[in-house]
Design an enzyme around this catalytic site. Structure first.
Site, PDB file in Angstrom:
ATOM      1  N   CYS A  82      44.725  44.087  35.075  1.00  0.00           N
ATOM      2  CA  CYS A  82      45.000  43.739  36.473  1.00  0.00           C
ATOM      3  C   CYS A  82      45.016  42.220  36.637  1.00  0.00           C
ATOM      4  O   CYS A  82      43.963  41.586  36.687  1.00  0.00           O
ATOM      5  CB  CYS A  82      43.947  44.367  37.384  1.00  0.00           C
ATOM      6  SG  CYS A  82      44.150  43.921  39.117  1.00  0.00           S
ATOM      7  N   CYS A 124      43.452  40.902  39.877  1.00  0.00           N
ATOM      8  CA  CYS A 124      41.985  40.973  39.908  1.00  0.00           C
ATOM      9  C   CYS A 124      41.371  39.864  39.062  1.00  0.00           C
ATOM     10  O   CYS A 124      40.343  39.304  39.405  1.00  0.00           O
ATOM     11  CB  CYS A 124      41.475  42.291  39.335  1.00  0.00           C
ATOM     12  SG  CYS A 124      42.201  43.743  40.050  1.00  0.00           S
ATOM     13  N   ASP A 125      41.960  39.600  37.921  1.00  0.00           N
ATOM     14  CA  ASP A 125      41.267  38.816  36.905  1.00  0.00           C
ATOM     15  C   ASP A 125      41.913  37.476  36.573  1.00  0.00           C
ATOM     16  O   ASP A 125      41.329  36.668  35.848  1.00  0.00           O
ATOM     17  CB  ASP A 125      41.147  39.655  35.618  1.00  0.00           C
ATOM     18  CG  ASP A 125      40.461  40.991  35.878  1.00  0.00           C
ATOM     19  OD1 ASP A 125      39.691  41.066  36.848  1.00  0.00           O
ATOM     20  OD2 ASP A 125      40.701  41.944  35.126  1.00  0.00           O
TER      21      ASP A 125
END
Lengths: 307, 109
Positions: free
Chosen positions: A134, A137-138
């Site tokens: 992701c 997200c990261d």
């Protein structure tokens, strides 16, 4: 509260939410189960540029929230539980979650897909420690670091471009000699100075003490292997349909995608499939939403013929 | 923000986490992470239900990057259960409530 419904929807991505919107607006008593992310994979997409009606683009998270709000406006019940079993055999379809058992006259399977995991030595222990599925997200963890993106499809190339906001360099590793992504997306990657490519190549190993520090990349044509120092690996190498609950019960293709007729009815009457989980789906939000709508209309027609 | 989950930072880490009498589950999160925002109400619900057995805390990785770095948190949401200051269990991703209960069964039993 009664656990009898007209329509049960499994999955709360764009297909499930659109199906909910249409079913709810048709005054069908509808419940939707989602075990993880409302909006599904779309909810973790940075910007969606090709969903009609949003000329400036819209973040996947915002679009998912709007779809959820619109479905709930028509009284669709959202249930954040995982469906643990489904009995599709009788005229009333049964679904079980840790909270209870529910029945409905029709079921819409919109359970989507999940990313294929990176399967190379060293990968399991370093997932979440440099290996990610992701980018939204990261990505920010990799400010000024070198990262790799594995895969050559739309997701891979779009997320690679997104990662250039943070990373010092983004290397796309793809097993073929050409990318599969749409041309407009490829062009953006080619023009981006931070993006470079290792084509005809696959990852053959990942190493690192507590987090990723290097990978081994193998050229599939020459067999040659080399080590490259990277701190992040973002994996977009395809998807697996979430259809294990229905194995043996429904007709599927070899990969596990549900086969339907033109009205999106699966091999059991009253069972419909929509979105990425269905064979021949285009894997685009607009397509998933359209299929959700069609599945709900077909479910309504089916229910009428049964009464 | 709910009232059952304690917000911790680099400043309060030692007191709230390392020095906690009870086991603590720390939710490493950030504003920009969609799954983090989606899973937050689940954590709040767990905290309401199980606060006698486990303390629930959340750490914003943007505000406290050194702690995220110390535990090699590079995917979020990541959840780490600390007992007597030691990391005992680690898992990640948005999940339904029952999955959390499974992951934490050792401390909830």
């Amino acid at each position: 509260m009664s656990n009898e419904y007209d329509v049960l929807i499994i999955g709360g991505g764009p297909a499930g939410l659109a199906a909910g919107l249409y079913a709810g607006r048709s005054m069908l008593k509808t419940k939707l189960f989602e075990k993880e992310l409302i909006g599904g994979q779309a909810s973790i997409t940075d910007i969606i540029e090709n969903y009609p009606g949003f000329p400036e683009g819209i973040t996947g998270f915002e679009l998912a929230e709007k779809m959820r709000e619109q479905a709930q406006k028509f009284d669709v019940e959202l249930d954040m539980n995982e469906v643990t079993s489904a009995d599709l055999s009788g005229p009333l379809k049964k679904v079980t979650t840790p909270d209870g058992e529910y029945t409905a006259k029709a079921i819409i399977i919109a359970s989507g897909v999940r990313p294929t995991k990176l399967d190379v030595p060293g990968a399991a222990a370093l997932t979440g420690r440099g290996i990610s599925y992701c980018a939204t997200c990261d990505g920010p963890f990799f400010r000024d670091k070198r990262v790799m993106v594995i895969g050559g499809g739309n997701s891979a190339v779009e997320e690679a471009i997104y990662l250039t906001k943070f990373a010092s360099k983004v290397t796309i590793v793809h097993r073929r000699d050409q990318l599969r992504a749409e041309k407009i997306v490829q062009d953006r990657a080619f023009k981006n100075e931070k993006v470079d490519f290792l084509l005809d190549s696959v990852l053959s190993g990942v190493s690192g003490e507590n987090s990723v520090s290097a990978v081994t990349v193998k050229n599939v044509k020459t067999g040659e292997e080399k080590e490259v120092g990277v701190e992040g690996i973002f994996v977009f190498v395809g998807n697996i349909p979430n259809t294990e609950l229905f194995t043996g019960a429904l007709d599927m293709d070899e990969a596990g995608y549900v086969i339907t007729d033109d009205a999106l009815m699966a091999s059991i009457p009253g069972v419909f499939a929509a979105g990425d989980v269905r064979k021949n789906n285009l894997k685009q939000v607009v397509w998933a939403a359209a299929e959700g709508a069609l599945a709900a209309v077909s479910a309504e027609k089916f229910i009428e013929t049964q009464e | 923000m709910g009232e059952n989950v304690v917000e911790v930072s680099e400043q309060t880490w030692d007191a709230e986490i390392i020095g906690s009498d009870k086991p603590v589950l720390v939710d490493f999160w950030a504003q920009w992470c969609a799954p983090c925002r989606i899973v937050a109400p689940v954590i709040e619900e767990l905290a309401g239900e199980f606060s006698e057995k486990i303390k629930f805390a959340k750490l914003n990785v943007d505000d406290s990057p050194r702690i995220a770095g110390q535990f090699q948190v590079m995917s979020i949401p990541t959840f780490i259960l600390f007992e007597k200051g030691e990391a005992k269990r680690r898992f990640m991703g948005a999940m339904p409530k029952e999955r959390f209960v499974d992951e934490l069964s050792e401390w909830l039993g």
